[in-house]
Design a protein around this motif. Structure first.
Motif, mmCIF file in Angstrom:
data_model
loop_
_atom_site.group_PDB
_atom_site.id
_atom_site.type_symbol
_atom_site.label_atom_id
_atom_site.label_comp_id
_atom_site.label_asym_id
_atom_site.label_seq_id
_atom_site.Cartn_x
_atom_site.Cartn_y
_atom_site.Cartn_z
ATOM 1 N N ALA A 310 0.827 -1.205 0.000
ATOM 2 C CA ALA A 310 0.000 0.000 0.000
ATOM 3 C C ALA A 310 0.861 1.255 0.000
ATOM 4 O O ALA A 310 0.569 2.233 -0.706
ATOM 5 N N LEU A 311 1.940 1.251 0.787
ATOM 6 C CA LEU A 311 2.820 2.428 0.832
ATOM 7 C C LEU A 311 3.501 2.655 -0.509
ATOM 8 O O LEU A 311 3.649 3.805 -0.953
ATOM 9 N N LEU A 312 3.933 1.582 -1.175
ATOM 10 C CA LEU A 312 4.584 1.721 -2.485
ATOM 11 C C LEU A 312 3.601 2.261 -3.524
ATOM 12 O O LEU A 312 3.964 3.108 -4.357
ATOM 13 N N ALA A 313 2.355 1.776 -3.467
ATOM 14 C CA ALA A 313 1.351 2.292 -4.401
ATOM 15 C C ALA A 313 1.042 3.757 -4.119
ATOM 16 O O ALA A 313 0.899 4.575 -5.040
ATOM 17 N N LEU A 314 0.956 4.118 -2.843
ATOM 18 C CA LEU A 314 0.683 5.498 -2.476
ATOM 19 C C LEU A 314 1.843 6.404 -2.876
ATOM 20 O O LEU A 314 1.634 7.528 -3.354
ATOM 21 N N GLU A 315 3.070 5.931 -2.712
ATOM 22 C CA GLU A 315 4.238 6.722 -3.126
ATOM 23 C C GLU A 315 4.193 7.011 -4.617
ATOM 24 O O GLU A 315 4.450 8.140 -5.061
ATOM 25 N N ALA A 316 3.866 5.974 -5.411
ATOM 26 C CA ALA A 316 3.786 6.172 -6.862
ATOM 27 C C ALA A 316 2.690 7.161 -7.213
ATOM 28 O O ALA A 316 2.858 8.014 -8.102
ATOM 29 N N ARG A 317 1.561 7.088 -6.524
ATOM 30 C CA ARG A 317 0.442 7.999 -6.795
ATOM 31 C C ARG A 317 0.831 9.443 -6.479
ATOM 32 O O ARG A 317 0.564 10.364 -7.262
ATOM 33 N N VAL A 318 1.464 9.631 -5.326
ATOM 34 C CA VAL A 318 1.861 10.983 -4.934
ATOM 35 C C VAL A 318 2.943 11.516 -5.855
ATOM 36 O O VAL A 318 2.934 12.693 -6.241
ATOM 37 N N GLU A 319 3.879 10.660 -6.231
ATOM 38 C CA GLU A 319 4.989 11.107 -7.083
ATOM 39 C C GLU A 319 4.503 11.580 -8.441
ATOM 40 O O GLU A 319 5.092 12.481 -9.042
ATOM 41 N N HIS A 320 3.418 10.990 -8.949
ATOM 42 C CA HIS A 320 2.902 11.364 -10.263
ATOM 43 C C HIS A 320 1.794 12.407 -10.180
ATOM 44 O O HIS A 320 1.213 12.763 -11.206
ATOM 45 N N ALA A 321 1.508 12.891 -9.000
ATOM 46 C CA ALA A 321 0.493 13.944 -8.870
ATOM 47 C C ALA A 321 0.977 15.210 -9.578
ATOM 48 O O ALA A 321 2.137 15.607 -9.466
ATOM 49 N N ARG A 322 0.092 15.845 -10.333
ATOM 50 C CA ARG A 322 0.494 17.064 -11.046
ATOM 51 C C ARG A 322 0.715 18.204 -10.059
ATOM 52 O O ARG A 322 0.103 18.240 -8.985
ATOM 53 N N GLU A 323 1.563 19.139 -10.472
ATOM 54 C CA GLU A 323 1.987 20.205 -9.567
ATOM 55 C C GLU A 323 1.433 21.573 -9.955
ATOM 56 O O GLU A 323 1.825 22.583 -9.362
ATOM 57 N N TRP A 324 0.560 21.602 -10.947
ATOM 58 C CA TRP A 324 -0.044 22.871 -11.368
ATOM 59 C C TRP A 324 -1.560 22.741 -11.306
ATOM 60 O O TRP A 324 -2.103 21.714 -11.737
ATOM 61 N N PRO A 325 -2.257 23.736 -10.803
ATOM 62 C CA PRO A 325 -3.721 23.673 -10.705
ATOM 63 C C PRO A 325 -4.395 23.998 -12.039
ATOM 64 O O PRO A 325 -5.165 24.960 -12.148
ATOM 65 N N LEU A 326 -4.088 23.194 -13.043
ATOM 66 C CA LEU A 326 -4.612 23.430 -14.383
ATOM 67 C C LEU A 326 -5.182 22.125 -14.932
ATOM 68 O O LEU A 326 -4.440 21.142 -15.081
ATOM 69 N N ASP A 327 -6.470 22.106 -15.245
ATOM 70 C CA ASP A 327 -7.047 20.945 -15.903
ATOM 71 C C ASP A 327 -6.937 21.130 -17.421
ATOM 72 O O ASP A 327 -6.583 22.205 -17.917
ATOM 73 N N MET A 328 -7.242 20.091 -18.174
ATOM 74 C CA MET A 328 -7.081 20.140 -19.625
ATOM 75 C C MET A 328 -7.962 21.193 -20.288
ATOM 76 O O MET A 328 -7.496 21.880 -21.207
ATOM 77 N N PRO A 329 -9.233 21.368 -19.882
ATOM 78 C CA PRO A 329 -10.015 22.440 -20.503
ATOM 79 C C PRO A 329 -9.384 23.824 -20.317
ATOM 80 O O PRO A 329 -9.413 24.656 -21.221
ATOM 81 N N THR A 330 -8.782 24.071 -19.145
ATOM 82 C CA THR A 330 -8.134 25.363 -18.911
ATOM 83 C C THR A 330 -6.901 25.511 -19.794
ATOM 84 O O THR A 330 -6.649 26.586 -20.351
ATOM 85 N N VAL A 331 -6.121 24.440 -19.931
ATOM 86 C CA VAL A 331 -4.944 24.474 -20.813
ATOM 87 C C VAL A 331 -5.379 24.732 -22.248
ATOM 88 O O VAL A 331 -4.740 25.507 -22.977
#
Length: 360
Positions: A310-331
């Motif tokens: 569970a920790l390894l899966a959570l680490e991967a999820r957090v590591e790939h979290a985007r760092e800008w508050p922009l969704d695709m419609p806004t882009v």
């Protein structure tokens, strides 16, 4: 996975607030804000046509054998579009940003009452006085700008020889510059209030960054009026003989749009990045400890196995979290906004083509 802090200090609600003339016009209008701005632009252009008819100023001329709008008529059309932009797009931005601000407040952002009150009931008296001061500076700048742009084209403003058309251009230039500077003052106040103490008011859920996408929409809408204004000023170049002095104005408008968009985006990006680093460091410490327990033989290893996964899966999820508050419609919308200058030149060519077809 949150950064939390004390709520922003509530502003004094007893401060007297009032809307500018643009908002009062839209609120009093029986039609929506788009048509309100369109009607204002029509009236502005109609007033030019009356002045041009009074002074026998040509509106349609022949250029290379084809009918085209005269330099004066084209400039007046762009000025009318600028008034439409000031009323319609500015008020659209205010209303849509208020809706997104309320959504963010329900998703964990402690937006100050000053911010919401400013959008709901208008700026304070101090903000209005400051905007008036900047507007007067802008109007003076517009007068100087006028003497360098229109007077070489024959529209001199001398009390003895001034024409109605010259006075129209002079007043419109001063008024538009005043509005642009006045709006810059409101923009500065609005943006600073919104991002002030942001790191103490925002909760970041790294598993659902989409909660913060409202920041991207608000920032993009803040840039939109300035990009549209810059685009219309770029259109003005099609009707001018001397264009050197327009480029600093366009650069200033684009710079304003960039600052309005980038300032809150960068602040939120830094907060997300900081939260991400803290969370990853915590997870990796837990992974090291859990792995050590997993590698030991016995029942403790069996209990550590699912936790390690569970920790390894959570680490991967957090590591790939985007760092800008922009969704695709806004882009996507941002890309469309960047294409506005190209569209303005294309629109100018289309207007000339339609005029050629109408005039035969």
């Amino acid at each position: 996975m949150t950064i939390a802090g004390e709520d922003a200090k509530p502003a004094a609600s007893h401060q007297e607030r009032s809307f500018g003339w643009e908002t009062r016009l839209v609120l009093a209008s029986p039609v929506n804000l788009f048509w309100t701005g369109a009607i204002l632009a029509f009236l502005v252009y109609a007033s030019f046509l009356l002045c041009a008819a009074w002074n026998h100023v040509p509106v349609v001329i022949e250029r290379d054998g084809d009918p085209a709008l005269s330099s004066d008529a084209w400039t007046a059309l762009c000025m009318a579009l600028l008034w439409w932009s000031i009323v319609s797009i500015g008020q659209y931005t205010r209303k849509a940003n208020l809706a997104d601000a309320w959504k963010l407040s329900h998703l964990g952002l402690s937006i100050s009452t000053e911010r919401l009150a400013e959008l709901e009931r208008g700026p304070t008296r101090a903000a209005n006085r400051r905007a008036l001061f900047f507007g007067l500076i802008g109007a003076l700048g517009g007068m100087v700008f006028y003497t360098q742009v229109y007077q070489p084209n024959g529209h001199r403003v001398h009390l003895a020889t001034v024409t109605v058309t010259s006075a129209w251009f002079f007043l419109m230039t001063a008024g538009l510059f005043g509005e642009i500077f006045r709006s810059l003052s409101y923009l500065r106040t609005d943006t600073s209030v919104f991002v002030r103490d942001l790191d103490h008011r925002i909760n970041i859920d790294l598993l659902d960054i989409s909660k913060l996408d409202g920041f991207g929409r608000i920032a993009l809408r803040g840039a939109l009026p300035w990009l549209v204004t810059g685009t219309i000023v770029l259109l003005l170049l099609l009707g001018q003989q001397s264009t050197e002095l327009f480029w600093p104005l366009i650069a200033g408008l684009v710079s304003s749009a960039t600052v309005v968009f980038a300032w809150p985006m960068w602040r939120v990006h830094r907060l997300i990045d900081h939260a991400k680093k803290i969370e990853l460091a915590r997870l990796r410490r837990e992974i090291v400890a859990t792995r050590a327990a997993f590698e030991k033989p016995g029942p403790e290893s069996d209990r550590a196995a699912p936790r390690l996964s569970a920790l390894l899966a959570l680490e991967a999820r957090v590591e790939h979290a985007r760092e800008w508050p922009l969704d695709m419609p806004t882009v996507f919308r941002f890309g469309l906004y960047l294409a506005l200058p190209l569209g303005s030149w294309l629109g100018g060519a289309i207007v000339e083509r339609i005029l050629g077809l109408v005039m035969g």
